[in-house]
Every structure is written in structure tokens, then in C-alpha cells.
Write a protein that holds these residues in place. Structure first.
Motif, PDB file in Angstrom:
ATOM      1  N   VAL A  44     -37.831 -77.512  34.687  1.00 38.42           N
ATOM      2  CA  VAL A  44     -38.484 -76.342  34.112  1.00 38.42           C
ATOM      3  C   VAL A  44     -38.160 -75.152  35.004  1.00 38.42           C
ATOM      4  CG1 VAL A  44     -40.722 -75.196  33.842  1.00 38.42           C
ATOM      5  CG2 VAL A  44     -40.355 -77.454  32.836  1.00 38.42           C
ATOM      6  N   GLU A  45     -37.576 -74.131  34.403  1.00 40.89           N
ATOM      7  CA  GLU A  45     -37.261 -72.901  35.114  1.00 40.89           C
ATOM      8  C   GLU A  45     -38.148 -71.801  34.559  1.00 40.89           C
ATOM      9  OE1 GLU A  45     -33.189 -70.688  36.134  1.00 40.89           O
ATOM     10  OE2 GLU A  45     -33.716 -70.531  34.007  1.00 40.89           O
ATOM     11  N   ILE A  46     -38.941 -71.183  35.421  1.00 42.08           N
ATOM     12  CA  ILE A  46     -39.811 -70.084  35.008  1.00 42.08           C
ATOM     13  C   ILE A  46     -39.160 -68.775  35.450  1.00 42.08           C
ATOM     14  CG2 ILE A  46     -42.085 -69.038  35.268  1.00 42.08           C
ATOM     15  CD1 ILE A  46     -43.210 -71.828  35.744  1.00 42.08           C
ATOM     16  N   GLY A  47     -38.644 -68.043  34.491  1.00 44.90           N
ATOM     17  CA  GLY A  47     -37.936 -66.797  34.778  1.00 44.90           C
ATOM     18  C   GLY A  47     -36.439 -67.020  34.819  1.00 44.90           C
ATOM     19  N   SER A  48     -35.753 -66.670  33.740  1.00 45.51           N
ATOM     20  CA  SER A  48     -34.319 -66.967  33.635  1.00 45.51           C
ATOM     21  C   SER A  48     -33.433 -65.732  33.697  1.00 45.51           C
ATOM     22  CB  SER A  48     -34.021 -67.716  32.331  1.00 45.51           C
ATOM     23  OG  SER A  48     -34.735 -68.939  32.287  1.00 45.51           O
ATOM     24  N   HIS A  49     -33.948 -64.580  33.263  1.00 43.98           N
ATOM     25  CA  HIS A  49     -33.199 -63.331  33.232  1.00 43.98           C
ATOM     26  C   HIS A  49     -31.863 -63.569  32.511  1.00 43.98           C
ATOM     27  CE1 HIS A  49     -32.635 -59.207  34.252  1.00 43.98           C
ATOM     28  NE2 HIS A  49     -31.546 -59.422  34.956  1.00 43.98           N
ATOM     29  N   ALA A  50     -30.744 -63.250  33.115  1.00 46.04           N
ATOM     30  CA  ALA A  50     -29.453 -63.398  32.436  1.00 46.04           C
ATOM     31  C   ALA A  50     -28.889 -64.814  32.546  1.00 46.04           C
ATOM     32  CB  ALA A  50     -28.448 -62.393  32.988  1.00 46.04           C
ATOM     33  N   GLY A  51     -29.495 -65.662  33.394  1.00 42.60           N
ATOM     34  CA  GLY A  51     -29.095 -67.062  33.411  1.00 42.60           C
ATOM     35  C   GLY A  51     -28.260 -67.521  34.580  1.00 42.60           C
ATOM     36  N   ASP A 117     -47.143 -80.413  27.199  1.00 42.09           N
ATOM     37  CA  ASP A 117     -47.218 -81.874  27.205  1.00 42.09           C
ATOM     38  C   ASP A 117     -45.849 -82.535  27.303  1.00 42.09           C
ATOM     39  OD1 ASP A 117     -46.173 -81.283  24.722  1.00 42.09           O
ATOM     40  OD2 ASP A 117     -47.734 -82.304  23.565  1.00 42.09           O
ATOM     41  N   ARG A 118     -44.842 -81.768  27.746  1.00 42.22           N
ATOM     42  CA  ARG A 118     -43.495 -82.312  27.867  1.00 42.22           C
ATOM     43  C   ARG A 118     -43.213 -82.693  29.320  1.00 42.22           C
ATOM     44  NH1 ARG A 118     -39.544 -78.223  24.707  1.00 42.22           N
ATOM     45  NH2 ARG A 118     -38.080 -79.929  25.152  1.00 42.22           N
ATOM     46  N   HIS A 119     -42.611 -83.855  29.497  1.00 43.51           N
ATOM     47  CA  HIS A 119     -42.312 -84.338  30.846  1.00 43.51           C
ATOM     48  C   HIS A 119     -41.249 -83.465  31.512  1.00 43.51           C
ATOM     49  CE1 HIS A 119     -41.228 -87.024  34.151  1.00 43.51           C
ATOM     50  NE2 HIS A 119     -39.970 -86.811  33.804  1.00 43.51           N
ATOM     51  N   ALA A 141     -46.902 -77.219  39.071  1.00 43.78           N
ATOM     52  CA  ALA A 141     -46.587 -78.329  39.976  1.00 43.78           C
ATOM     53  C   ALA A 141     -47.570 -79.482  39.826  1.00 43.78           C
ATOM     54  CB  ALA A 141     -46.572 -77.842  41.423  1.00 43.78           C
ATOM     55  N   GLU A 142     -48.744 -79.204  39.288  1.00 36.56           N
ATOM     56  CA  GLU A 142     -49.744 -80.265  39.099  1.00 36.56           C
ATOM     57  C   GLU A 142     -49.273 -81.309  38.089  1.00 36.56           C
ATOM     58  OE1 GLU A 142     -53.260 -78.198  37.930  1.00 36.56           O
ATOM     59  OE2 GLU A 142     -53.338 -76.983  39.765  1.00 36.56           O
ATOM     60  N   MET A 143     -48.284 -80.958  37.256  1.00 37.96           N
ATOM     61  CA  MET A 143     -47.787 -81.881  36.233  1.00 37.96           C
ATOM     62  C   MET A 143     -46.591 -82.703  36.704  1.00 37.96           C
ATOM     63  SD  MET A 143     -48.069 -79.526  32.788  1.00 37.96           S
ATOM     64  CE  MET A 143     -47.919 -77.862  33.443  1.00 37.96           C
ATOM     65  N   LEU A 144     -46.130 -82.461  37.919  1.00 42.01           N
ATOM     66  CA  LEU A 144     -44.933 -83.133  38.425  1.00 42.01           C
ATOM     67  C   LEU A 144     -45.264 -84.492  39.034  1.00 42.01           C
ATOM     68  CD1 LEU A 144     -43.226 -80.104  40.190  1.00 42.01           C
ATOM     69  CD2 LEU A 144     -42.255 -81.386  38.269  1.00 42.01           C
ATOM     70  N   ALA A 146     -44.835 -87.525  41.924  1.00 44.92           N
ATOM     71  CA  ALA A 146     -44.719 -87.517  43.385  1.00 44.92           C
ATOM     72  C   ALA A 146     -43.253 -87.443  43.792  1.00 44.92           C
ATOM     73  CB  ALA A 146     -45.360 -88.775  43.968  1.00 44.92           C
ATOM     74  N   GLY A 147     -42.980 -86.640  44.803  1.00 38.25           N
ATOM     75  CA  GLY A 147     -41.630 -86.506  45.318  1.00 38.25           C
ATOM     76  C   GLY A 147     -40.790 -85.456  44.632  1.00 38.25           C
ATOM     77  N   ALA A 148     -41.289 -84.860  43.563  1.00 35.02           N
ATOM     78  CA  ALA A 148     -40.508 -83.873  42.815  1.00 35.02           C
ATOM     79  C   ALA A 148     -40.339 -82.593  43.627  1.00 35.02           C
ATOM     80  CB  ALA A 148     -41.192 -83.560  41.491  1.00 35.02           C
ATOM     81  N   PRO A 149     -39.191 -81.923  43.475  1.00 34.01           N
ATOM     82  CA  PRO A 149     -38.972 -80.655  44.175  1.00 34.01           C
ATOM     83  C   PRO A 149     -39.598 -79.482  43.433  1.00 34.01           C
ATOM     84  CG  PRO A 149     -37.003 -81.249  42.960  1.00 34.01           C
ATOM     85  CD  PRO A 149     -37.988 -82.365  42.735  1.00 34.01           C
ATOM     86  N   VAL A 150     -40.114 -78.542  44.203  1.00 31.53           N
ATOM     87  CA  VAL A 150     -40.626 -77.279  43.676  1.00 31.53           C
ATOM     88  C   VAL A 150     -39.941 -76.171  44.465  1.00 31.53           C
ATOM     89  CG1 VAL A 150     -42.648 -75.817  43.328  1.00 31.53           C
ATOM     90  CG2 VAL A 150     -42.854 -78.308  43.093  1.00 31.53           C
ATOM     91  N   LEU A 151     -39.149 -75.371  43.803  1.00 31.14           N
ATOM     92  CA  LEU A 151     -38.410 -74.305  44.469  1.00 31.14           C
ATOM     93  C   LEU A 151     -38.942 -72.957  44.002  1.00 31.14           C
ATOM     94  CD1 LEU A 151     -35.916 -76.662  43.651  1.00 31.14           C
ATOM     95  CD2 LEU A 151     -35.112 -75.407  45.650  1.00 31.14           C
ATOM     96  N   VAL A 152     -39.190 -72.071  44.956  1.00 34.12           N
ATOM     97  CA  VAL A 152     -39.798 -70.776  44.648  1.00 34.12           C
ATOM     98  C   VAL A 152     -38.931 -69.673  45.246  1.00 34.12           C
ATOM     99  CG1 VAL A 152     -41.873 -69.362  44.805  1.00 34.12           C
ATOM    100  CG2 VAL A 152     -42.085 -71.865  44.743  1.00 34.12           C
ATOM    101  N   HIS A 153     -38.421 -68.812  44.372  1.00 34.40           N
ATOM    102  CA  HIS A 153     -37.587 -67.708  44.838  1.00 34.40           C
ATOM    103  C   HIS A 153     -38.447 -66.538  45.292  1.00 34.40           C
ATOM    104  CE1 HIS A 153     -34.010 -64.842  44.395  1.00 34.40           C
ATOM    105  NE2 HIS A 153     -33.614 -65.807  45.214  1.00 34.40           N
ATOM    106  N   ASP A 154     -37.924 -65.749  46.232  1.00 37.68           N
ATOM    107  CA  ASP A 154     -38.603 -64.598  46.824  1.00 37.68           C
ATOM    108  C   ASP A 154     -39.812 -64.992  47.655  1.00 37.68           C
ATOM    109  OD1 ASP A 154     -36.999 -62.247  46.037  1.00 37.68           O
ATOM    110  OD2 ASP A 154     -37.469 -62.920  44.018  1.00 37.68           O
ATOM    111  N   SER A 155     -39.801 -66.221  48.155  1.00 32.71           N
ATOM    112  CA  SER A 155     -40.831 -66.649  49.096  1.00 32.71           C
ATOM    113  C   SER A 155     -40.631 -65.940  50.429  1.00 32.71           C
ATOM    114  CB  SER A 155     -40.743 -68.165  49.315  1.00 32.71           C
ATOM    115  OG  SER A 155     -40.980 -68.872  48.117  1.00 32.71           O
ATOM    116  N   PHE A 156     -41.713 -65.524  51.037  1.00 33.00           N
ATOM    117  CA  PHE A 156     -41.672 -64.840  52.337  1.00 33.00           C
ATOM    118  C   PHE A 156     -40.808 -63.585  52.281  1.00 33.00           C
ATOM    119  CE2 PHE A 156     -41.796 -69.510  53.003  1.00 33.00           C
ATOM    120  CZ  PHE A 156     -43.154 -69.611  53.259  1.00 33.00           C
ATOM    121  N   SER A 157     -40.728 -63.006  51.078  1.00 31.00           N
ATOM    122  CA  SER A 157     -40.055 -61.725  50.878  1.00 31.00           C
ATOM    123  C   SER A 157     -40.948 -60.856  50.016  1.00 31.00           C
ATOM    124  CB  SER A 157     -38.688 -61.918  50.233  1.00 31.00           C
ATOM    125  OG  SER A 157     -38.059 -60.677  50.004  1.00 31.00           O
TER     126      SER A 157
END
Length: 237
Positions: A44-51, A117-119, A141-144, A146-157
Motif C-alpha cells: 500500500v502506497e499512500i501518496g503517489s504523485h506522478a509515480g 478490508d484488503r490484505h 500499520a495496525e493492519m500489517l 508482524a515483521g512487515a516494513p513501514v517506510l515513511v518519507h520526509d521523516s526527520f525533515s
């Protein structure tokens, strides 16, 4: 979905780099590697812009029969582009041969989340950067599993993104901070240790530096920003 031969990262980045966006090569590699570490991931990608990031995730997922669910409302406005950007996004996915791998879900992530409700087993967040939107997006992330990656752009920026992480991830018992590439931070669905939390707090000086650089850029003091190692008209990301 049938598997296809895995393209090289260099070939994938050569295509993604032609798509407008702010994801760097090194950050794209982190997205790519995390997807390849999984078998047939549904991302699941939240925010795609031009892709740009969607293309990287799509190429990695397609090689093992995975999918990308790209969530973006394509709101009209100078910062987002609206329908015009949506058409660019769809054209970029078609040109990359990813129409069967990438599914556009055209809606607000906050509106979709309560009834979702989609995996899925991979989460990439790069939506609106205000505190409230990021706080809601982190709830995906609550729906993921165990062990799944969560990547967040613009963290600490970004101020909004970072405040959201400090409020909802730092005290969390479900998300563990691993590392960052520039402002792309990698978290994992796992119980964090005190050391994990300490490493996250250790990023705050870098965040304060970035906020300072943004102030300089707003004041049109780019020559001063260069003295601090930032030689770009764009915010640090």
C-alpha cells in the motif's frame, strides 16, 4: 498473476528517474530491497504523485507476482496537480508496463482506512505532511502482519511528519525504528527495545538542522544554506 524476470535496479531507476518526484536513488533502493525481501508482496502506497516511487515498487512486486495499491485522491491545486497529475501517473504506469500490477485507489487515505478490508504486507507513507494526516496514515500499520516494513518519507525533515512519528511511533509497542536513507525512514512491525527508541531520538539533531535549512531557503538565503552542506533550492529530503 504470472511472474516476470526481475529487471535490474539500475534499469528500474533509469525509468523512475525520468518521472518527476523527490525520491532519491538511494531511497528508491531501500524501497526496492524491502520489496524484494518479500514473496509476492502487496504494497500500500499512500501518496503517489506522478509515480516515481510507484514505479520502483511496481517493478519489484511484479517480479514475484505482487501488487501495489496506490492511494492518492489527486486533489486539485498547485502542490498536488489534480487530474493532470493523475493522467501523468497513469501514463507512467502504462509506459512501464505496470497496469496489471499497480492499482490506483483514488481517494483519501483517511477516508479509506476505517473500512479497509484488503490484505497488504508492505506500507509506504508519503501523503500529506501535516501532523494530523501523518497520524492517521500511521494507523494503517495496525493492519500489517508482524515483521512487515513501514517506510515513511520526509521523516526527520518535515515538521508534521516528525511530530507524528514522535507522538505515535516513539512510544509505540508495535513499531521499531531501524534506519533511514536521507529522510526515508524504515520501521518494522515489531516490539521496539529501549535502544531502538534511543536511535530514533538520536535523529532529532538532523531534524533540527533540516528545519533550520528550510528557514534559510524561505528567507532566500541559499548561500548560507550551502555553508551547512545544502546546495539545492529544494527542502532537504
Amino acid at each position: 498473476m504470472s511472474h516476470v524476470p526481475l529487471p535490474s535496479f539500475d534499469d528500474t531507476w533509469a525509468k523512475a528517474h525520468e518521472v518527476r518526484g523527490w525520491l532519491t536513488r538511494e531511497q528508491a533502493r531501500l524501497l526496492w530491497d524491502q520489496a524484494l525481501a518479500m514473496t509476492a508482496p502487496t504494497a500500500v502506497e499512500i501518496g503517489s504523485h506522478a509515480g516515481r516511487s510507484t514505479l520502483v515498487l511496481g517493478e519489484a512486486a511484479r517480479s514475484s507476482g505482487g501488487r501495489v495499491l496506490a492511494i492518492d485522491p489527486f486533489v486539485e491545486g498547485r502542490l498536488f496537480g489534480g487530474a493532470g497529475t493523475k493522467q501523468v501517473f497513469l501514463a507512467n504506469m502504462a509506459d512501464a508496463g505496470l497496469r496489471d500490477t499497480v492499482e490506483l485507489v483514488e481517494d483519501y487515505s483517511s477516508r479509506l482506512r476505517p473500512g479497509w478490508d484488503r490484505h497488504f504486507d508492505y506500507l509506504y507513507i508519503d501523503g500529506k505532511h501535516d501532523y494530523w494526516s501523518v497520524s492517521d496514515d500511521l494507523r494503517w500499520a495496525e493492519m500489517l502482519p508482524a515483521g512487515a516494513p513501514v517506510l515513511v518519507h520526509d521523516s526527520f525533515s518535515s515538521i508534521g511528519v516528525t511530530l507524528g512519528l514522535l507522538r505515535h511511533v516513539l512510544p509505540s509497542r508495535q513499531l521499531r525504528y531501524e534506519r533511514r536513507v536521507g529522510s526515508l525512514a524504515l520501521f518494522r512491525v515489531a516490539r521496539p527495545t529501549p535502544r531502538d527508541r534511543a536511535r530514533m531520538l538520536a535523529e532529532l539533531p538532523w531534524w533540527l538542522r533540516n528545519v533550520f535549512l528550510k528557514v534559510l531557503l524561505r528567507l532566500r538565503l541559499r548561500p548560507v544554506a550551502r555553508l551547512f552542506g545544502h546546495d539545492s533550492p529544494y527542502d532537504p529530503y
